[in-house]
Every structure is written in C-alpha cells, then in structure tokens.
Design a protein around this motif. Structure first.
Motif, PDB file in Angstrom:
ATOM      1  N   ARG A  33       0.770  -1.259   0.087  1.00 45.52           N
ATOM      2  CA  ARG A  33       0.018   0.069   0.030  1.00 45.52           C
ATOM      3  C   ARG A  33       0.731   1.265   0.113  1.00 45.52           C
ATOM      4  O   ARG A  33       0.629   2.275  -0.773  1.00 45.52           O
ATOM      5  N   ALA A  34       1.878   1.150   0.852  1.00 44.30           N
ATOM      6  CA  ALA A  34       2.766   2.286   1.017  1.00 44.30           C
ATOM      7  C   ALA A  34       3.483   2.596  -0.543  1.00 44.30           C
ATOM      8  O   ALA A  34       4.097   3.644  -0.761  1.00 44.30           O
ATOM      9  N   GLY A  35       3.677   1.445  -1.113  1.00 41.98           N
ATOM     10  CA  GLY A  35       4.408   1.842  -2.506  1.00 41.98           C
ATOM     11  C   GLY A  35       3.435   2.019  -3.687  1.00 41.98           C
ATOM     12  O   GLY A  35       3.802   2.137  -4.638  1.00 41.98           O
ATOM     13  N   GLY A  36       2.172   2.391  -3.108  1.00 46.22           N
ATOM     14  CA  GLY A  36       1.287   2.841  -4.422  1.00 46.22           C
ATOM     15  C   GLY A  36       0.171   1.874  -4.986  1.00 46.22           C
ATOM     16  O   GLY A  36      -0.236   1.984  -5.863  1.00 46.22           O
ATOM     17  N   HIS A  37       0.243   0.573  -4.241  1.00 49.19           N
ATOM     18  CA  HIS A  37      -0.465  -0.746  -4.988  1.00 49.19           C
ATOM     19  C   HIS A  37      -1.396  -0.940  -4.182  1.00 49.19           C
ATOM     20  O   HIS A  37      -1.460  -0.995  -3.087  1.00 49.19           O
ATOM     21  N   ASP A  38      -2.284  -1.802  -4.762  1.00 56.28           N
ATOM     22  CA  ASP A  38      -3.400  -2.590  -3.978  1.00 56.28           C
ATOM     23  C   ASP A  38      -3.337  -3.960  -3.535  1.00 56.28           C
ATOM     24  O   ASP A  38      -3.223  -4.781  -4.502  1.00 56.28           O
ATOM     25  N   PRO A  39      -2.852  -4.229  -2.048  1.00 56.50           N
ATOM     26  CA  PRO A  39      -2.498  -5.362  -1.830  1.00 56.50           C
ATOM     27  C   PRO A  39      -3.621  -6.475  -2.099  1.00 56.50           C
ATOM     28  O   PRO A  39      -3.284  -7.856  -1.815  1.00 56.50           O
ATOM     29  N   ASP A  40      -4.919  -5.905  -2.289  1.00 59.57           N
ATOM     30  CA  ASP A  40      -5.946  -7.266  -2.759  1.00 59.57           C
ATOM     31  C   ASP A  40      -5.626  -7.538  -4.404  1.00 59.57           C
ATOM     32  O   ASP A  40      -6.351  -8.506  -4.951  1.00 59.57           O
ATOM     33  N   LYS A  41      -4.764  -6.677  -4.987  1.00 61.71           N
ATOM     34  CA  LYS A  41      -4.799  -7.219  -6.383  1.00 61.71           C
ATOM     35  C   LYS A  41      -3.389  -7.778  -6.808  1.00 61.71           C
ATOM     36  O   LYS A  41      -3.266  -8.582  -7.527  1.00 61.71           O
ATOM     37  N   VAL A  42      -2.116  -7.293  -6.135  1.00 66.32           N
ATOM     38  CA  VAL A  42      -0.997  -7.806  -6.240  1.00 66.32           C
ATOM     39  C   VAL A  42      -0.263  -8.347  -5.060  1.00 66.32           C
ATOM     40  O   VAL A  42      -0.764  -7.817  -3.788  1.00 66.32           O
TER      41      VAL A  42
END
Ligand code: DAH
Length: 356
Positions: free
Chosen positions: A296-305
């Motif tokens: 999440r802090a890296g700007g991505h969705d942990p439910d998707k990747v």
C-alpha cells in the motif's frame, strides 16, 4: 667552380640529406665559418669595387636560396620523423590489457557483479536508491512506525534536524529501494538493489558501512514457492555447486508476512567452510512475502498484487564464497590484501564464461 655550379652541388646535397644530422653537416659545409660560401665571401676583399658589388650581391642571393632550401628540407624531415614515430608508437587500444596488470577488482565488486549476472539471467533488473534517505522510505513505508523497536536495532546515523523538525539519515538497509521502485513502476516488478548501507556499529563482524542486496518481486500471483525457487537457483549459481540444501526458518521482519530466515548447508571439515556439503547450517539472508502495508505504501493494492522480498549481506556472502575471514579488512585498502583476494580486471564474471 662557377657560383651556379656551387649552388647546384649544395642544393643536391640538401636534397640528399636523409636526417637532421646530415642536413646540419650540409649547412656547416656551405654556410659555416669554413664553408664553401663563406670561403667565397672572404675573396670579396681582394676584388675591385665593381666586381665586389656584383659578386657580393650574387653571393648573398646564393646564401638566401641555400638557407631557404635548408629550412624547407628541415621541415620535411621533421614531418617524416613525426610520422615514423606515430606509426612506431601506435597502440591498439582494443587489444586486451597486459597480463601483468597490477590493479585488482575488489572481492565485493566481484561478488556484486556476480549477483547482478545471476539475477539478470532470472529476469531481474537492477534498481538504485540514494544513500541519504528520509524516514518515510527507510522506516515508515516499510511498516516500521516511529515507536517500533526495530528502529533501535538499526543504529541509525542521523543528520541534523531540518527546520521542520525532520531528520535525514544514512539508509540502514537497501529495503527503501523496494518503496522507491514500487512508487515508480507498475507490476510486474522484478528487481534487485545492490548497494551501500550504514549503521553505527563496529567490531569483528560489523563495519559502519557495508553492502547489501535487496530483491523484490511484485505480481498478481507470486507466491512463496516462487521465492524458494529463486533463492535456491541463486544459491546454486552463486556458490557454484550442483546442489545446496536450504532451511527456511520462521522469523520476523516488519516489512514481510510471513517472514523467513534462510540457511544453507555447509561443512567445516579441515577448518574450511564448504557450501552444499555437510550437515552444518549457515544463515545467509532474510526474506518473506511483502506485507500488505508495504504494498500500500508503495502505491499498489494488496488485494490485487502480492510478492516476495529478500535481503542479503553482500560482504557476508563474499566472505563465505571466497573464504575471507575478517570483514574489516574489506575496507582497509591494504594493497597486500587486495592483491591476494582481488580479481583480475580483465576477468568479467558471466554465467556463460564462469563467475569466479
Ligand atoms: N532489511 C533487512 C535488514 O537490513 C533485510 C531483509 C530481510 C530484507 C527480509 C528483506 C526481507 O527484503 O524480506 O536486516
């Protein structure tokens, strides 16, 4: 001999002179104190005024023409000499360097290059980040909030406070490159980040500056099996052995869940460590599945990747592979040590050509 004949014979000598020394001899023979032209000059005194005027003028013209011919020939000879020297001293810079080359490649640089080669072959790109970091990239974004005990363990070098009260720091690990890469790129991400790291610590096995290599894979379906396979392939290739046993021990890092420390088997027979043989274990790295907070802090969705990460001490695996006992010697720039443990600069490690 008439003046015309004299001129002809001198000019012939000038043309014949094949180097500067020969040309100088011709000059002395014509214009030197006892030279042929000077001798004629001396006869002017015994002449009648009219004869002297005529002969004097003629002799001066002859002198000028000879001097001119000498200068022209001298220029030509100099040019020829330069061309001959350029041809003789020509160096083909594309030839391999001489074998007795004294400088060596530092073992850490060698290992760095080996690691890049191996992961490059597995499809990993090389990423970089700054040595001077901020709190966000080095701690917060890696799921290490201000009160987290891991902050104490890192023995951080801080810079003076800025006006807003924040402090920059020397990165304590290469993990902030995970965050920088995630913020800059879209999955699939597959990177390693070799680089310098800093901690306020110094003894037999710790130096204030040391080297790590970070690994990060983020994709839709990346799982623990991928992590184990990649690390197994790496260890075999790096230690140049057919097989190596691996032990994945449950551990804890704030930025991974689950987290594992990885050991490889070795033997200490004969007082020397041999990787991939025997029943002893050596810890070589930390790893795990990237924590959702970090994704999440890296700007991505942990439910998707999702993905995995690992971190290794470059100096440590270098010591293990090349049997180097003392870490501090790495950074002392002792020429005898460098010649003993260093690598020939012309032997660039490649998977096809051999790593070490
Ligand atoms: N950053 C850790 C350290 O400096 C090493 C590490 C452990 C990195 C586990 C990782 C990891 O990416 O998954 O000690």
């Amino acid at each position: 001999m008439s003046l015309a004949q004299l001129e002809q014979s001198i000019l012939a000598e000038v043309a014949k002179a094949s180097d500067e020394a020969a040309l100088e001899a011709v000059r002395v023979a014509a214009l030197g104190k006892k030279g042929s032209i000077s001798e004629r000059m001396k006869t002017l005194g015994a002449m009648s005024p009219e004869e002297r005027k005529e002969q004097g003028a003629a002799l001066n013209l002859l002198k000028d023409r000879v001097a001119e011919a000498l200068a022209a020939r001298k220029g030509l000879l100099a040019e020829e000499a330069l061309n001959a020297r350029l041809a003789a001293e020509r160096i083909d810079v594309t030839l391999p360097a001489r074998a007795e080359l004294k400088g060596t490649v530092h073992p850490v640089s060698q290992v760095w290059e080996e690691v890049v080669q191996i992961f490059g072959d597995l499809g990993f790109a090389v990423a970089e980040g700054p040595h001077i970091e901020d709190d966000f990239h080095n701690f917060d974004a890696l799921n290490i909030p201000p009160e987290h005990p891991a902050r104490q363990e890192h023995d951080t070098f801080f810079f003076n406070e800025k006006q807003d009260g924040s402090r920059m720091l020397l990165r304590t690990h290469t993990s902030p490159v995970q965050i920088r890469t995630m913020l800059a790129e879209k999955p699939p991400i597959r990177i390693i980040a070799p680089g310098r790291t800093f901690r306020c610590d110094s003894d037999m096995t710790h130096t204030p500056m040391f080297n790590q290599v970070e690994g990060l894979v983020i994709d839709e379906k990346t799982h623990l099996g991928n992590l184990k396979w990649v690390l197994h392939e790496f260890c075999k290739a790096f230690f140049e052995v057919d097989d190596v046993k691996m032990r994945f021990r449950a551990s804890h890092f704030p930025f991974t869940e689950p987290s594992m420390e990885v050991d490889i088997n070795c033997s200490w027979e004969g007082g020397q460590v041999k990787i991939g043989q025997g029943d002893s274990w050596l810890e070589i790295l930390g790893s795990g599945m990237v924590h959702p907070n970090v994704i999440r802090a890296g700007g991505h969705d942990p439910d998707k990747v999702q993905g995995f990460a690992f971190g290794m001490g470059l100096d440590r695996i270098c010591m293990l592979k090349y049997g180097i006992p003392d870490l501090r010697a790495f950074f002392e720039a002792d020429l005898r040590w460098l010649r003993h443990y260093g690598f020939r600069a012309v032997n660039v490690p490649t998977l096809a050509g051999g790593l070490s």
